[in-house]
Design a protein around this motif. Sequence first.
Motif, PDB file in Angstrom:
ATOM      1  N   PRO A 156       0.812  -1.211   0.000  1.00 17.08           N
ATOM      2  CA  PRO A 156       0.000   0.000   0.000  1.00 17.08           C
ATOM      3  C   PRO A 156       0.849   1.267   0.000  1.00 17.08           C
ATOM      4  N   LEU A 157       0.449   2.241  -0.805  1.00 17.40           N
ATOM      5  CA  LEU A 157       1.080   3.559  -0.777  1.00 17.40           C
ATOM      6  C   LEU A 157       0.092   4.586  -0.258  1.00 17.40           C
ATOM      7  N   ASP A 166      13.277   1.212  -0.286  1.00 15.64           N
ATOM      8  CA  ASP A 166      12.721   2.330   0.480  1.00 15.64           C
ATOM      9  C   ASP A 166      11.420   2.873  -0.105  1.00 15.64           C
ATOM     10  N   PHE A 167      11.261   2.819  -1.411  1.00 20.31           N
ATOM     11  CA  PHE A 167      10.055   3.334  -2.060  1.00 20.31           C
ATOM     12  C   PHE A 167       8.800   2.684  -1.494  1.00 20.31           C
ATOM     13  N   PHE A 168       8.894   1.437  -1.093  1.00 25.09           N
ATOM     14  CA  PHE A 168       7.736   0.702  -0.593  1.00 25.09           C
ATOM     15  C   PHE A 168       7.306   1.164   0.791  1.00 25.09           C
ATOM     16  N   GLN A 169       8.101   2.017   1.423  1.00 18.71           N
ATOM     17  CA  GLN A 169       7.750   2.600   2.713  1.00 18.71           C
ATOM     18  C   GLN A 169       7.056   3.949   2.552  1.00 18.71           C
ATOM     19  N   THR A 170       6.995   4.451   1.310  1.00 14.80           N
ATOM     20  CA  THR A 170       6.391   5.746   1.028  1.00 14.80           C
ATOM     21  C   THR A 170       4.876   5.643   1.135  1.00 14.80           C
ATOM     22  N   ASN A 171       4.280   6.496   1.948  1.00 13.73           N
ATOM     23  CA  ASN A 171       2.831   6.462   2.122  1.00 13.73           C
ATOM     24  C   ASN A 171       2.098   7.272   1.066  1.00 13.73           C
ATOM     25  N   HIS A 172       2.701   8.346   0.600  1.00 16.04           N
ATOM     26  CA  HIS A 172       2.082   9.207  -0.402  1.00 16.04           C
ATOM     27  C   HIS A 172       3.149   9.669  -1.383  1.00 16.04           C
ATOM     28  N   LEU A 173       2.853   9.562  -2.652  1.00 16.45           N
ATOM     29  CA  LEU A 173       3.806   9.989  -3.674  1.00 16.45           C
ATOM     30  C   LEU A 173       4.149  11.468  -3.543  1.00 16.45           C
ATOM     31  N   GLN A 174       3.204  12.273  -3.082  1.00 15.25           N
ATOM     32  CA  GLN A 174       3.420  13.714  -2.964  1.00 15.25           C
ATOM     33  C   GLN A 174       4.552  14.053  -2.004  1.00 15.25           C
ATOM     34  N   SER A 224      -3.559  -1.973  -2.768  1.00 13.20           N
ATOM     35  CA  SER A 224      -2.127  -2.184  -2.961  1.00 13.20           C
ATOM     36  C   SER A 224      -1.780  -1.824  -4.390  1.00 13.20           C
ATOM     37  N   VAL A 225      -0.524  -1.533  -4.597  1.00 17.76           N
ATOM     38  CA  VAL A 225      -0.077  -1.120  -5.921  1.00 17.76           C
ATOM     39  C   VAL A 225       0.879  -2.148  -6.484  1.00 17.76           C
TER      40      VAL A 225
END
Length: 110
Positions: free
Chosen positions: A20-21, A58-66, A27-28
């Motif tokens: 999930p992001l 680390d990208f998979f720990q990102t909650n929001h792309l913004q 999920s993505v």
Amino acid sequence: MNSNPPSDQGSIVSSAKATPLKPSNASVEVLYERSFLLDLKQLPPVVRQQVQEFVFSDFFQTNHLQFLPDFRQMGNSGIFYRFTLADHLISIEVTGQIIKFLRVLPKPQV
């Protein structure tokens, strides 16, 4: 997670990890375009290690792309975005629950 990029057998290589992001249960799927993997191979070793660590882990720990550094929409398309990492621009395509890493290029000197 192994910091080596997945093999580039096809034009698009999918990671096996979907996460999930967003706060929701959605999920993505994260994909890596062949051009992204080829760009990654051309980076200096130190930069390549930083980018690999981010995009494959680390990208998979990102909650929001913004919240990504210098995250911006590219043009008026609504699906193409870019952000910066280690003085490099990383472009992504966001289509529904699919995020595709397209390119990683040196940030132009202005």
